[in-house]
Motif scaffolding. Structure first.
Motif, mmCIF file in Angstrom:
data_model
loop_
_atom_site.group_PDB
_atom_site.id
_atom_site.type_symbol
_atom_site.label_atom_id
_atom_site.label_comp_id
_atom_site.label_asym_id
_atom_site.label_seq_id
_atom_site.Cartn_x
_atom_site.Cartn_y
_atom_site.Cartn_z
ATOM 1 N N UNK A 53 -22.176 -21.941 -14.378
ATOM 2 C CA UNK A 53 -21.427 -21.636 -13.161
ATOM 3 C C UNK A 53 -22.044 -22.242 -11.909
ATOM 4 N N UNK A 54 -23.361 -22.398 -11.905
ATOM 5 C CA UNK A 54 -24.008 -22.980 -10.728
ATOM 6 C C UNK A 54 -23.593 -24.433 -10.539
ATOM 7 N N UNK A 67 -20.901 -25.812 -11.750
ATOM 8 C CA UNK A 67 -19.472 -25.858 -11.441
ATOM 9 C C UNK A 67 -19.212 -25.527 -9.979
ATOM 10 N N UNK A 68 -19.936 -24.514 -9.464
ATOM 11 C CA UNK A 68 -19.754 -24.164 -8.057
ATOM 12 C C UNK A 68 -20.120 -25.350 -7.179
ATOM 13 N N UNK A 69 -21.241 -25.997 -7.502
ATOM 14 C CA UNK A 69 -21.679 -27.136 -6.690
ATOM 15 C C UNK A 69 -20.676 -28.285 -6.786
ATOM 16 N N UNK A 70 -20.259 -28.616 -8.016
ATOM 17 C CA UNK A 70 -19.295 -29.706 -8.171
ATOM 18 C C UNK A 70 -17.993 -29.386 -7.432
ATOM 19 N N UNK A 71 -17.573 -28.118 -7.510
ATOM 20 C CA UNK A 71 -16.299 -27.742 -6.883
ATOM 21 C C UNK A 71 -16.371 -27.879 -5.366
ATOM 22 N N UNK A 72 -17.592 -27.887 -4.821
ATOM 23 C CA UNK A 72 -17.720 -28.075 -3.374
ATOM 24 C C UNK A 72 -17.842 -29.539 -2.988
ATOM 25 N N UNK A 73 -17.809 -30.413 -3.979
ATOM 26 C CA UNK A 73 -17.867 -31.838 -3.686
ATOM 27 C C UNK A 73 -19.241 -32.466 -3.857
ATOM 28 N N UNK A 74 -20.218 -31.686 -4.350
ATOM 29 C CA UNK A 74 -21.514 -32.285 -4.643
ATOM 30 C C UNK A 74 -21.353 -33.295 -5.780
ATOM 31 N N UNK A 94 -29.154 -27.625 -5.951
ATOM 32 C CA UNK A 94 -28.795 -26.342 -6.548
ATOM 33 C C UNK A 94 -29.575 -26.061 -7.826
#
Ligand SMILES: Nc1ncnc2c1ncn2[C@@H]1O[C@H](COP(=O)(O)OP(=O)(O)O)[C@@H](O)[C@H]1O
Ligand SMILES: [Mg+2]
Lengths: 235, 241
Positions: free
Chosen positions: A135-136, A138-145, A154
């Motif tokens: 999930x970490x 995915x959260x980062x990728x979903x923010x455009x990282x 992260x």
């Protein structure tokens, strides 16, 4: 007192006799020079190992089959061949690759332990990354990282807690493994000890003191690893 | 704003999305309902490409994200996602959680990101927690921080994947209220949820999914009062009783 000494034969003659100890202590400069070389090779080797280990560890935790395959090949090669042979290979290959260039033995040592421990550190880094929930990422990728940005900001900072104790243990083995340099006249502590001991046969005291010097370099790190481990467990 | 055409998704032999076509106009509040395993998460994760469709096209704000070498990271900055399990960054404070991506990814100045971040934290009622770490907050508070984190990217689209399913019952309302508040604004929102009250109140449109297909598509009134598909009726009879 002297009478007592005379009675204790092994202080008079044999590998641990008093004169041998005296000879060693008169020549400690040689060992100190070796300590400096060992510390230099170990610290630069550790920098190289950390850099390689991080890159290869991130590769082997990635989704790309190609990157994972390359990382696996590296790790398996370096983990499953003796360091001694790797150092010989570098020793013999470098002059062929860079003909005419003078390559200091120290550089060979740094490359040798750096690449070897880079493989082990890569495994530590991979396990650390995989210990962080999906999930970490995915959260980062979903923010455009980007993948690398997510790792840097992260994942790796979180994995650091987990990997610090095993990394410290790697530093300890890396210091000890710089002693392979002795076989190519590396000027390190092991070589300095060997050279001195071999000249007059003072093997006994020399190896005791050389061993102690390695211990003094490694033990604080081993303690640190233990402390970090306990702290990671508490958190 | 979002257009899916003929989207299929396979996980191995498992056919999870079956030829899904869906058009979501700008500003719409779309609620996605359906039994567990029906493909709801997979559907919205195809919009920000956390899952790559096996076939079909997905277009977001005019950019075909399924195209070869599409600027996916750019699109993701416009498409914020709120996860069931919050996924806050545990090593960062609440404020850092909210400002990290704007600063690092979007290149917003630290001052600006902090100012807007604090504004969004206030909006979700948590400005006094700015210096706390996620682990020091309740689940409901964490999810509200996650919403502030999403908002601080100034997204055009927000995807919510069961934002209240991991919460204790007494915390569900505080999070739903924040989302209902957001639904007053102009952001395009897709919300996967089992909260029927929320769907009635906040949705412009409800779709019902089962077995990887969209079986019902209409207004909340249509969905609750006059569903056409038998499986929708069965589902509703089970949960509404
Ligand atoms: N990464 C994955 N690998 C394999 N199967 C998956 C994966 N993600 C989801 N699935 C399967 O796809 C189906 C749909 O999942 P999902 O979209 O999460 O459904 P929902 O969100 O409606 O509960 C489920 O059967 C699930 O087991
Ligand atoms: Mg789901």
């Amino acid at each position: 007192m002297t009478e007592l000494f005379e009675r204790i034969g092994f202080l008079q003659q044999g590998p641990f006799s008093v004169p041998r100890w005296e000879a060693l202590f008169a020549n400690m400069d040689l060992l100190w020079d070796g300590v400096l070389v060992t510390l230099l090779v170990a610290s630069l080797g550790l920098v190289l190992a950390l850099a390689l280990g991080t890159v290869i560890g991130v590769m082997s935790a990635s989704h790309s089959k190609v990157l994972r395959g390359l990382a696996r090949a590296y790790v398996e090669f370096y983990q499953n061949t003796p360091l001694l042979i790797q150092v010989f290979m570098i020793f013999n290959a470098l002059p062929i690759l860079f003909t005419g260039m003078f390559i200091p033995v120290i550089v060979i040592g740094i490359l040798g332990v750096g690449m070897y421990h880079g493989a082990y550190i890569a495994e530590v880094v991979r396990a650390g990354i995989q210990s962080i929930g999906r999930g970490q990422l995915e959260a980062a990728l979903s923010q455009g990282f980007s993948y690398v940005g997510a790792m840097r900001h992260i994942i790796i900072p979180q994995a650091m807690r987990v990997v610090l104790p095993p990394l410290t243990n790697q530093a300890v083995s890396l210091i000890k493994n710089t002693s392979v340099l002795a076989v190519i006249a590396g000027g390190d502590l092991m070589y300095a000890g060997d050279a001195f001991a071999g000249r007059y046969g003072h093997y006994g005291p020399t190896y005791v003191v050389v061993g102690l010097l390695y211990f003094v370099m490694c033990f604080p790190l081993a303690r640190l690893a233990r402390k970090l481990e306990l702290r990671a467990k508490e958190a | 704003m979002i257009e899916l055409v003929g989207v299929n998704k396979h996980f191995g032999l498992h056919h999870v999305l079956k030829d899904v076509t869906l058009d979501v106009p700008s500003g719409q509040k779309l609620v996605i309902i359906g039994p567990s395993g029906s493909g709801k998460s997979t559907l919205i994760r195809c919009i920000n490409m956390l899952e790559r469709p096996s076939s079909g096209t997905v277009t977001v704000d005019g950019i075909e994200v399924t195209a070869h070498r599409a600027p996916i990271a750019k699109v993701r900055q416009q498409v914020a996602m709120v996860f069931q399990s919050f996924n806050l960054y545990p090593h960062k404070t609440v404020l850092e959680n909210v400002t990290l991506a704007p600063i690092v990814v979007s290149g917003v100045s630290k001052e600006e990101a902090t100012e807007s971040g604090l504004r969004y934290l206030e909006r979700v009622g948590l400005s006094e927690k700015a210096d706390k770490y996620p682990a020091q907050l309740s689940g409901g508070q964490q999810q509200r921080v996650a919403i502030a984190r999403a908002l601080n990217m100034h997204p055009k689209i927000m995807l919510f994947d069961e934002p209240t399913s991991a919460l204790d019952p007494e915390m569900i309302q505080e999070v739903l209220e924040v989302i209902i508040g957001l639904a007053q604004g102009g952001i395009t929102m897709l919300v996967v949820t089992h909260e029927m009250g929320f769907a009635r109140e906040a949705a412009d449109r409800v779709i019902f999914m089962d077995d990887g297909m969209i079986l019902e598509d209409g207004t909340p009134e249509h969905f609750f009062e006059n569903p056409q598909n038998d499986r929708t009726k069965l589902f509703l009879s089970k949960i509404l009783r």
